[in-house]
Design a protein around this motif. Structure first.
Motif, PDB file in Angstrom:
ATOM      1  N   THR A  30       0.798  -1.160  -0.050  1.00  0.00           N
ATOM      2  CA  THR A  30       0.120  -0.035   0.130  1.00  0.00           C
ATOM      3  C   THR A  30       0.755   1.236   0.136  1.00  0.00           C
ATOM      4  N   ALA A  31       1.624   1.241   0.828  1.00  0.00           N
ATOM      5  CA  ALA A  31       2.797   2.619   0.841  1.00  0.00           C
ATOM      6  C   ALA A  31       3.567   2.661  -0.212  1.00  0.00           C
ATOM      7  N   ILE A  32       3.852   1.490  -1.238  1.00  0.00           N
ATOM      8  CA  ILE A  32       4.608   1.593  -2.573  1.00  0.00           C
ATOM      9  C   ILE A  32       3.453   2.254  -3.505  1.00  0.00           C
ATOM     10  N   LYS A  33       2.463   1.658  -3.269  1.00  0.00           N
ATOM     11  CA  LYS A  33       1.397   2.260  -4.215  1.00  0.00           C
ATOM     12  C   LYS A  33       1.310   3.692  -4.126  1.00  0.00           C
ATOM     13  N   LYS A  34       1.046   4.121  -2.979  1.00  0.00           N
ATOM     14  CA  LYS A  34       1.071   5.688  -2.740  1.00  0.00           C
ATOM     15  C   LYS A  34       2.094   6.206  -3.254  1.00  0.00           C
ATOM     16  N   LEU A  51       7.304   8.650   0.083  1.00  0.00           N
ATOM     17  CA  LEU A  51       8.658   7.791  -0.073  1.00  0.00           C
ATOM     18  C   LEU A  51       9.164   7.720   1.525  1.00  0.00           C
ATOM     19  N   LEU A  52       9.302   8.534   2.259  1.00  0.00           N
ATOM     20  CA  LEU A  52       9.420   8.468   3.581  1.00  0.00           C
ATOM     21  C   LEU A  52       8.638   7.181   4.305  1.00  0.00           C
ATOM     22  N   ALA A  53       7.285   7.465   4.208  1.00  0.00           N
ATOM     23  CA  ALA A  53       6.577   6.248   4.791  1.00  0.00           C
ATOM     24  C   ALA A  53       6.960   5.042   4.615  1.00  0.00           C
ATOM     25  N   ALA A  54       6.876   5.057   3.125  1.00  0.00           N
ATOM     26  CA  ALA A  54       7.298   3.670   2.238  1.00  0.00           C
ATOM     27  C   ALA A  54       8.603   3.077   2.892  1.00  0.00           C
ATOM     28  N   THR A  55       9.632   4.015   2.915  1.00  0.00           N
ATOM     29  CA  THR A  55      10.952   3.645   3.446  1.00  0.00           C
ATOM     30  C   THR A  55      10.846   3.081   4.744  1.00  0.00           C
ATOM     31  N   SER A  56       9.975   3.594   5.631  1.00  0.00           N
ATOM     32  CA  SER A  56      10.029   3.372   6.843  1.00  0.00           C
ATOM     33  C   SER A  56       9.340   1.684   6.922  1.00  0.00           C
ATOM     34  N   ASN A  70      18.355  -7.703   1.375  1.00  0.00           N
ATOM     35  CA  ASN A  70      18.733  -7.097   0.144  1.00  0.00           C
ATOM     36  C   ASN A  70      17.337  -6.939  -0.573  1.00  0.00           C
ATOM     37  N   THR A  71      16.419  -7.552  -0.368  1.00  0.00           N
ATOM     38  CA  THR A  71      15.036  -7.339  -1.248  1.00  0.00           C
ATOM     39  C   THR A  71      14.575  -5.891  -0.659  1.00  0.00           C
ATOM     40  N   ALA A  72      14.511  -5.631   0.488  1.00  0.00           N
ATOM     41  CA  ALA A  72      14.105  -4.354   1.229  1.00  0.00           C
ATOM     42  C   ALA A  72      14.994  -3.078   0.600  1.00  0.00           C
ATOM     43  N   SER A  73      16.446  -3.315   0.395  1.00  0.00           N
ATOM     44  CA  SER A  73      17.188  -2.450  -0.092  1.00  0.00           C
ATOM     45  C   SER A  73      17.110  -1.975  -1.602  1.00  0.00           C
ATOM     46  N   ARG A  74      16.549  -3.114  -2.372  1.00  0.00           N
ATOM     47  CA  ARG A  74      16.178  -2.926  -3.728  1.00  0.00           C
ATOM     48  C   ARG A  74      14.898  -1.980  -4.014  1.00  0.00           C
ATOM     49  N   LYS A  75      13.910  -2.526  -3.081  1.00  0.00           N
ATOM     50  CA  LYS A  75      12.681  -1.860  -3.185  1.00  0.00           C
ATOM     51  C   LYS A  75      12.859  -0.385  -2.853  1.00  0.00           C
ATOM     52  N   ILE A  76      13.568   0.049  -1.956  1.00  0.00           N
ATOM     53  CA  ILE A  76      14.042   1.230  -1.453  1.00  0.00           C
ATOM     54  C   ILE A  76      14.685   2.016  -2.638  1.00  0.00           C
ATOM     55  N   SER A  77      15.601   1.533  -3.191  1.00  0.00           N
ATOM     56  CA  SER A  77      16.449   2.010  -4.172  1.00  0.00           C
ATOM     57  C   SER A  77      15.683   2.367  -5.280  1.00  0.00           C
ATOM     58  N   LEU A  79      12.554   3.022  -5.520  1.00  0.00           N
ATOM     59  CA  LEU A  79      11.423   4.006  -5.279  1.00  0.00           C
ATOM     60  C   LEU A  79      12.269   5.387  -5.160  1.00  0.00           C
ATOM     61  N   ASN A  80      13.359   5.276  -4.697  1.00  0.00           N
ATOM     62  CA  ASN A  80      14.298   6.598  -4.604  1.00  0.00           C
ATOM     63  C   ASN A  80      14.598   7.031  -6.013  1.00  0.00           C
ATOM     64  N   LEU A  81      15.073   6.132  -6.871  1.00  0.00           N
ATOM     65  CA  LEU A  81      15.250   6.440  -8.214  1.00  0.00           C
ATOM     66  C   LEU A  81      14.132   7.025  -8.874  1.00  0.00           C
ATOM     67  N   ALA A  82      12.884   6.453  -8.822  1.00  0.00           N
ATOM     68  CA  ALA A  82      11.708   7.084  -9.469  1.00  0.00           C
ATOM     69  C   ALA A  82      11.384   8.423  -9.111  1.00  0.00           C
ATOM     70  N   VAL A  83      11.495   8.796  -7.955  1.00  0.00           N
ATOM     71  CA  VAL A  83      11.152   9.886  -7.058  1.00  0.00           C
ATOM     72  C   VAL A  83      12.134  11.071  -7.289  1.00  0.00           C
ATOM     73  N   ASN A  84      13.361  10.530  -7.775  1.00  0.00           N
ATOM     74  CA  ASN A  84      14.452  11.540  -7.980  1.00  0.00           C
ATOM     75  C   ASN A  84      14.428  11.879  -9.443  1.00  0.00           C
TER      76      ASN A  84
END
Length: 87
Positions: A30-34, A51-56, A70-77, A79-84
């Protein structure tokens, strides 16, 4: 159905853990979809707050063992790339 008491207990414990994992994974999705929705709307401020909420949420899931680190790191990365890219 299991006949041995320890096997019955394992079934109950596994059901409890599966329900917990399902709940945590659902909240992460849900956080990723937001974040994705904010990116699609081209709203940089909303995307950054989401992004902050999803990362948390992803970090908490990884710390509880729901996701591999590593899965968590990949997901966060990703999301960060898309927002940047949006900014």
């Amino acid at each position: 159905m299991a006949n041995i008491k320890s096997a019955k207990k394992r079934i109950l414990v596994n059901q409890t853990k599966a329900a917990r994992n399902k709940s945590i994974k659902s909240s992460v999705k849900t956080a990723i979809k937001k974040v994705d929705a904010a990116i699609a709307a081209k709203d940089a401020d909303a995307a950054k707050t989401a992004l902050l909420a999803a990362t948390s949420a992803i970090d908490k899931a990884a710390s509880k063992g729901v996701y591999h680190k590593n899965t968590a790191s990949r997901k966060i990365s990703r999301l960060n790339l898309a927002v940047n890219k949006l900014a």
